[in-house]
Design an enzyme around this catalytic site. Structure first.
Site, PDB file in Angstrom:
ATOM      1  CB  CYS A 166      87.926 112.252   1.897  1.00 53.33           C
ATOM      2  SG  CYS A 166      87.421 111.514   0.962  1.00 53.33           S
ATOM      3  N   PRO A 221      98.662 112.627  -0.532  1.00 55.47           N
ATOM      4  CG  PRO A 221      96.403 111.921   1.931  1.00 55.47           C
ATOM      5  CD  PRO A 221      97.503 112.846   1.181  1.00 55.47           C
ATOM      6  N   GLY A 231      96.856 122.699  -1.117  1.00 55.85           N
ATOM      7  CA  GLY A 231      95.615 123.254  -2.253  1.00 55.85           C
ATOM      8  C   GLY A 231      96.222 123.972  -3.122  1.00 55.85           C
TER       9      GLY A 231
END
Length: 324
Positions: free
Chosen positions: A96, A14, A208
């Site tokens: 986030c 996302p 990542g």
């Protein structure tokens, strides 16, 4: 009751302002199996917002709603709405790092409040039959020892969460921008592998810095899933190899030119409903990355695509710049 999980061998992360429904429609043309995620949507937007924050195209399944929030009651309300709309799973954002997100009490700062995350998971699972998953970092600020991550996962798993996506970097909540938080804290893949060894019954994906499907395949020898972020956006055509390489599905693959032509009717239909050409075409800029004509393709779309007069004909003109 054992909940049936949504297998996520490969998923597309996302990404705020990127993975909207036009982007996801485009990505789905390249892979039938990759799991797609919405941009993070907050509980406040869903409950109080004027627009439809849960809209998507039916073709996007399997599709996960990423939800930002920390109030168990609101999270449960939104989970119910998402299930009614047909989402395949819901993912809680605990990764986030932006200030805006911290002020709203969700995102990476929730790593420091595992009980609250656990309460959200439980409240949501009491309301819905679709899986509730969590995406998190390996740590925050100075709380970055393995024990911190282990304790967090243990508590949240204890509330019933069986599927975690781990961004293999910690987040600095103070002093780094969200962009810097995606690049500055070092990657620690070994820590995610360790987590899988310590919690073998949990479904754990890694996120990542993963740029190729070969890297993804290596991670899959240790873990249940791989989530690819920016690379899937800047070099989207990599997704066309996912089904064959990671799922053993050898259906015919569309060429880049065929993909553009498949997008034309979608763009026409969306523009008739009020969408702007650029809001769709911008997701396609990286399609020809590394090929002759790619720069001309990008330049024509970038210079003229955001004009109000832009139409699908511009896409065809740009396509003509790339040799077939």
């Amino acid at each position: 009751m054992t909940l049936k999980l949504l297998p996520q061998r490969l998923s597309v992360a996302p990404m705020l302002d990127w993975t909207d429904q036009h982007c996801r429609y485009f990505h789905r043309l390249m892979s039938q199996h990759a799991v797609l995620y919405t941009e993070m949507v907050t509980t406040g937007a869903i409950i109080h917002g004027k627009g439809d924050y849960l809209g998507y195209n039916e073709q996007e399944h399997p599709l996960v709603l990423q939800l930002g929030g920390s109030d168990p009651k609101d999270m449960a309300t939104c989970a119910k709405l998402a299930e009614q709309r047909g989402y395949d799973a819901i993912n809680i954002n605990v990764g986030c790092p932006s200030d805006r997100v911290q002020n709203g009490m969700f995102g990476a700062c929730l790593m420091a409040q595992p009980q609250r995350v656990a309460d959200c998971v439980k409240a949501m699972q009491d309301q819905v039959a679709i899986p509730i998953t969590v995406k998190t970092r390996i740590g925050i600020d100075d709380s970055d020892e393995y024990q911190f991550l282990q304790d967090f996962v243990q508590m949240v798993a204890g509330a019933g969460c069986q599927q975690f996506v781990i961004h293999a970097r910690k987040a600095w909540l103070k002093g780094l921008s969200p962009k810097e938080n995606r690049e500055v804290p070092p990657l620690n893949y070994a820590r995610v592998y360790q987590l899988k060894q310590d919690f073998p019954t949990l479904d754990i994906s890694i996120n990542g810095g993963i740029k190729t499907l070969a890297e993804a395949a290596t991670h899959l020898t240790q873990l249940d899933g791989v989530m690819i972020g920016r690379e899937a956006y800047t070099n989207p055509y990599m997704l066309s190899e996912v089904d064959a390489q990671l799922y053993g599905d050898t259906h015919p693959v569309l060429s880049q030119h065929q993909l553009v032509r498949q997008m034309l009717p979608y763009i026409e239909q969306q523009m008739q409903q009020g969408a702007r050409f650029w809001h769709i075409a911008r997701h396609m800029l990286g399609l020809f990355q590394g090929l002759p004509g790619a720069r001309q393709w990008r330049r024509l779309l970038s210079e003229q695509g955001h004009l109000s007069s832009a139409t699908p004909a511009l896409l065809e003109a740009a396509l003509a710049k790339v040799p077939e």
